[in-house]
Design a protein around this motif. Structure first.
Motif, PDB file in Angstrom:
ATOM      1  N   ALA A 267     -69.513 -12.198 -14.980  1.00  0.00           N
ATOM      2  CA  ALA A 267     -68.923 -11.218 -14.061  1.00  0.00           C
ATOM      3  C   ALA A 267     -67.666 -11.729 -13.374  1.00  0.00           C
ATOM      4  O   ALA A 267     -67.095 -11.045 -12.520  1.00  0.00           O
TER       5      ALA A 267
ATOM      6  N   TYR B 165     -70.915 -13.219  -1.182  1.00  0.00           N
ATOM      7  CA  TYR B 165     -71.177 -14.308  -2.119  1.00  0.00           C
ATOM      8  C   TYR B 165     -72.349 -15.143  -1.608  1.00  0.00           C
ATOM      9  O   TYR B 165     -72.554 -15.287  -0.390  1.00  0.00           O
TER      10      TYR B 165
ATOM     11  N   TYR C 204     -72.890 -16.338  -6.909  1.00  0.00           N
ATOM     12  CA  TYR C 204     -73.143 -14.943  -7.274  1.00  0.00           C
ATOM     13  C   TYR C 204     -72.533 -14.001  -6.246  1.00  0.00           C
ATOM     14  O   TYR C 204     -72.321 -14.365  -5.086  1.00  0.00           O
ATOM     15  N   GLN C 205     -72.291 -12.772  -6.701  1.00  0.00           N
ATOM     16  CA  GLN C 205     -71.924 -11.679  -5.808  1.00  0.00           C
ATOM     17  C   GLN C 205     -73.126 -10.756  -5.673  1.00  0.00           C
ATOM     18  O   GLN C 205     -73.750 -10.395  -6.679  1.00  0.00           O
ATOM     19  N   ARG C 206     -73.436 -10.402  -4.426  1.00  0.00           N
ATOM     20  CA  ARG C 206     -74.506  -9.426  -4.189  1.00  0.00           C
ATOM     21  C   ARG C 206     -73.881  -8.139  -3.656  1.00  0.00           C
ATOM     22  O   ARG C 206     -73.197  -8.139  -2.637  1.00  0.00           O
TER      23      ARG C 206
ATOM     24  N   ALA D   8     -77.468  -5.190  -6.297  1.00  0.00           N
ATOM     25  CA  ALA D   8     -77.187  -5.731  -7.626  1.00  0.00           C
ATOM     26  C   ALA D   8     -76.579  -7.110  -7.455  1.00  0.00           C
ATOM     27  O   ALA D   8     -75.808  -7.360  -6.515  1.00  0.00           O
TER      28      ALA D   8
ATOM     29  N   LYS E  64     -74.426 -10.224  -9.424  1.00  0.00           N
ATOM     30  CA  LYS E  64     -73.586 -10.537 -10.574  1.00  0.00           C
ATOM     31  C   LYS E  64     -73.215 -12.016 -10.560  1.00  0.00           C
ATOM     32  O   LYS E  64     -72.773 -12.534  -9.527  1.00  0.00           O
TER      33      LYS E  64
ATOM     34  N   ILE F 273     -70.917 -15.080 -10.963  1.00  0.00           N
ATOM     35  CA  ILE F 273     -69.472 -15.325 -10.969  1.00  0.00           C
ATOM     36  C   ILE F 273     -69.147 -16.719 -11.506  1.00  0.00           C
ATOM     37  O   ILE F 273     -68.230 -16.896 -12.302  1.00  0.00           O
TER      38      ILE F 273
END
Length: 256
Positions: free
Chosen positions: A129, A183, A198-200, A208, A210, A212
């Protein structure tokens, strides 16, 4: 690598016996050395384009050659020694690919390591992502955003670090309808999530996540590009052909 010559070789001796002056012999040597350096530099650029996946213009353009002069019968092929605006040179970036061994930490890896986000001995690879540029590298803007989010810029760049207010702004829904995000980092695997950043994204009906960046063990490389070997072979072959050619041309021009 340097290409230097002594002009008292067999080709120069023959030209001198036929009446060509030392000065003109040096002219021929300089021209041949410069042809050799140019040819060697061009061949290494071709090899880099073949070996690496979509190398950036900065990487390809980092190959430099220095011309010979009559008072310095020496030309050379190497990487630009000045580097980019952060003093990173192409030679440093490609060191592991050229010589083999463990690659060096990248600047954003060091920043996140100092901030306690990236575990020691680990490196970063882009997650599926991640925002990438046309060369397949992670976008600098997203890297900066992540370093800022985790307050990893250090003392000199502390003003660029995110605050609680900026975190809250990013986490809110934007006026254009895009959902806000935050993040978070994992140093160890949790469930199905590997170590990484990750990105939330939070929605009214749920959230969701993703990936990174992934944290992986620092890789060790086998040599992929014999940069100096290629440069040396092409340059020497070119000089050996060009030098007698230039001497012969000067002799013919002077009727010797």
């Amino acid at each position: 690598m340097k290409i230097d010559v002594k002009i008292n070789g067999l080709d120069a001796l023959k030209a001198k016996l036929r009446g060509l002056s030392d000065g003109k012999i040096k002219v021929a040597a300089v021209a041949a050395l410069n042809d050799a350096a140019y040819a060697g530099a061009q061949e290494t650029k071709k090899a880099m384009a073949q070996v690496f996946d979509r190398p950036t213009p900065w990487v390809i353009g980092g190959v430099r050659y220095v011309k010979a002069r009559k008072d310095r019968l020496e030309s050379s092929i190497d990487f630009d020694q000045w580097g980019n605006k952060t003093n990173v040179t192409v030679g440093k970036v490609l060191q592991a690919e050229i010589f083999g061994g463990q690659r060096k930490y990248k600047r954003h890896e060091l920043a996140l390591q100092r901030a306690g986000i990236l575990p020691s001995g680990m490196a970063i690879v882009p997650g599926p992502a991640a925002i990438k540029d046309q060369y397949g590298n992670m976008a600098a803007s997203q890297i900066v955003q992540i370093i800022s989010w985790f307050k990893a810029f250090g003392e000199q760049g502390y003003k660029a670090n995110s605050t609680a207010k900026s975190h809250a702004r990013l986490a809110r829904d934007k006026r254009n309808g895009a959902k806000g995000f935050e993040y978070f980092a994992l140093q160890k695997k949790q469930g199905k999530l590997s170590p990484g950043i990750y990105q939330r994204f939070t929605f009214a009906s749920g959230s969701a996540i993703k990936p990174i960046m992934y944290f992986v063990r620092m890789p060790a490389y086998k040599r992929r590009l014999d940069f100096y070997g290629i440069a040396n072979k092409v340059a020497v072959d070119t000089f050996n052909k060009a030098y007698p050619m230039y001497l012969d041309k000067l002799l013919r021009e002077r009727g010797l």
